[in-house]
Scaffold this active site. Structure first.
Site, PDB file in Angstrom:
ATOM      1  N   GLU A   8     -21.354  22.800   4.432  1.00  0.00           N
ATOM      2  CA  GLU A   8     -20.161  21.965   4.664  1.00  0.00           C
ATOM      3  C   GLU A   8     -19.909  21.750   6.156  1.00  0.00           C
ATOM      4  O   GLU A   8     -18.770  21.709   6.618  1.00  0.00           O
ATOM      5  CB  GLU A   8     -18.951  22.572   3.959  1.00  0.00           C
ATOM      6  CG  GLU A   8     -19.142  22.670   2.441  1.00  0.00           C
ATOM      7  CD  GLU A   8     -17.968  23.288   1.710  1.00  0.00           C
ATOM      8  OE1 GLU A   8     -16.928  23.545   2.355  1.00  0.00           O
ATOM      9  OE2 GLU A   8     -18.088  23.517   0.500  1.00  0.00           O
ATOM     10  N   GLU A  31     -22.654  24.703  -6.027  1.00  0.00           N
ATOM     11  CA  GLU A  31     -21.362  25.105  -6.587  1.00  0.00           C
ATOM     12  C   GLU A  31     -20.833  23.953  -7.438  1.00  0.00           C
ATOM     13  O   GLU A  31     -20.790  22.811  -6.976  1.00  0.00           O
ATOM     14  CB  GLU A  31     -20.346  25.396  -5.477  1.00  0.00           C
ATOM     15  CG  GLU A  31     -20.752  26.465  -4.495  1.00  0.00           C
ATOM     16  CD  GLU A  31     -19.746  26.593  -3.350  1.00  0.00           C
ATOM     17  OE1 GLU A  31     -18.536  26.365  -3.587  1.00  0.00           O
ATOM     18  OE2 GLU A  31     -20.179  26.896  -2.227  1.00  0.00           O
TER      19      GLU A  31
END
Length: 399
Positions: free
Chosen positions: A155, A308
């Protein structure tokens, strides 16, 4: 999503395999001797062998403190092919020990470790010494029979992490780690995993690029002097095909519009739309996000991972039913059409956590096995195209 550190697995030492465990063999050795120490081996795989030819590896993000891998495998009826852990980087001695304990658990009850490294004090801390220690550990873990995929500083296109919005420093650090991993740990691979680009450039975070800075200029891909959703949320951070073995993106159903925290059914086709940049829901902009799957999976030929995924259920709220929300989401994620529509999608990891989320300042149960009704529906719906861990534990020779 921000995760609890690998220190949460310290309690699993008692669950590790007998005298032949990796932890038992190298924990008492001085660091400088670890690299030369011979280790027993199960089946040692090269990184090129970690990608299935068809279908996808099933993985899990576990709250290892609450739900050890062995317990989860029993609940699910399968051993996960991939188990996800997080640790700060550089890690201290406690993190060093816990990494080896995690590898023991994976060797006993899974197959592959997806290790997420978080440089919490910034990219300047990714020193040659830290990288050297990492690759020494990875080589030892690989030789003991556990492949590792390293998800470094995920991220990075967000503004909420200490390594975010810094494309030049990020690419340099990633490539330094990748070069060392590729040279020293052939049973390990590197994953590049930005945040889904909807909502980019994610303004308001502590580490947002400052106007006038070199990072700001690098992120202004359309050259209009501003960072907006018109700028490419991925390309400035890409470290290069030679450094990247896997590409990944976490895709969640948080809801269909702000504010988050309400129990809402996912819109039909949302998962595929997010993966391809076609999703415009959740109060977002109609301007398209780049097609991540087409660019990095198809054009660049990289195996794609969803490291995820899960669907939000807030037990403190009314609204849609827990099973209805989660089943609607996993029905998209594990749809029978996925291998045909997305043949480069090679790994999907469920986020099996029940935790407080700061985004809603409240509880979220992301799990698929906490309750019998949800677990039974989940296991019944899992498709045949998923790959699992071996039925038998990997027992190192001489243990």
């Amino acid at each position: 999503m921000k995760e609890t550190s690998l220190v949460a697995v310290v309690f699993v030492a008692a669950l590790a395999l007998g005298g032949g465990t990796l932890a038992a063999q190298i924990s008492s050795q001085p660091e400088e001797e670890v690299q030369a120490a011979p280790l027993p081996s199960c089946t040692v795989l090269d990184r090129s062998e970690l990608v299935p030819g068809t279908g996808a590896l099933y993985g899990v993000n576990l709250d290892w403190e609450d739900k050890p891998l062995a317990d989860y495998a029993d609940r699910l009826g399968h051993r996960p092919a991939v188990s996800v852990s997080f640790t700060g980087f550089p890690y201290d001695e406690r993190g060093h020990d816990n990494l080896r304990m995690a590898a023991d658990q994976v060797r006993a009850h899974g197959r592959m470790l997806l290790l997420t490294l978080e440089p919490e004090d910034g990219l300047a801390e990714v020193t040659d010494d830290a990288v050297r220690r990492l690759t020494t550990d990875l080589a030892a873990i690989n030789d003991s029979g556990v492949p590792v995929v390293v998800r470094f500083a995920h991220e990075m296109n967000g503004s909420w992490y200490a390594w975010g919005h810094q494309p030049t420093a990020y690419v340099e650090a990633y490539r330094r780690v990748a070069d060392a991993v590729h040279e020293q740990a052939p049973g390990s691979a590197m994953m590049w995993a930005p945040n889904y680009g909807g909502g980019y450039p994610f303004t308001g975070g502590q580490h947002e690029a400052e106007p006038g800075s070199a990072d700001f200029a690098a992120l202004d891909t359309d050259g209009d002097g501003a960072l907006t959703m018109a700028d490419d949320p991925y390309a400035p951070y890409y470290p290069g095909d030679d450094a990247v073995d896997w590409v990944g993106m976490s895709l969640y159903h948080w809801g269909d519009q702000h504010p988050w925290g309400e129990n809402e059914l996912p819109e039909p086709g949302k998962f595929a739309a997010q993966l391809t940049g076609a999703y415009s829901g959740a109060g977002g902009d109609d301007r398209a996000v780049p097609d991540f799957y087409a660019e990095y999976g198809q054009r660049r030929g990289k195996p794609v991972a969803i490291p995820e995924t899960a669907a939000l259920y807030n037990p403190a709220q009314g609204g849609a039913d827990e099973l209805a929300i989660k089943q609607a989401w996993w029905g998209q994620v594990f749809d029978e059409s996925i291998p045909q529509d997305f043949p480069q999608l090679k790994m999907i990891s469920w986020f099996e956590w029940d935790k407080h989320e700061v985004e809603i300042d409240g509880p979220v149960d992301w799990t698929a096995t906490n309750t019998a009704a949800v677990r039974d529906a989940f296991t019944a719906d899992l498709p045949d195209w998923l790959h699992w861990g071996p039925e038998e534990s990997c027992t190192p020779a001489g243990s």
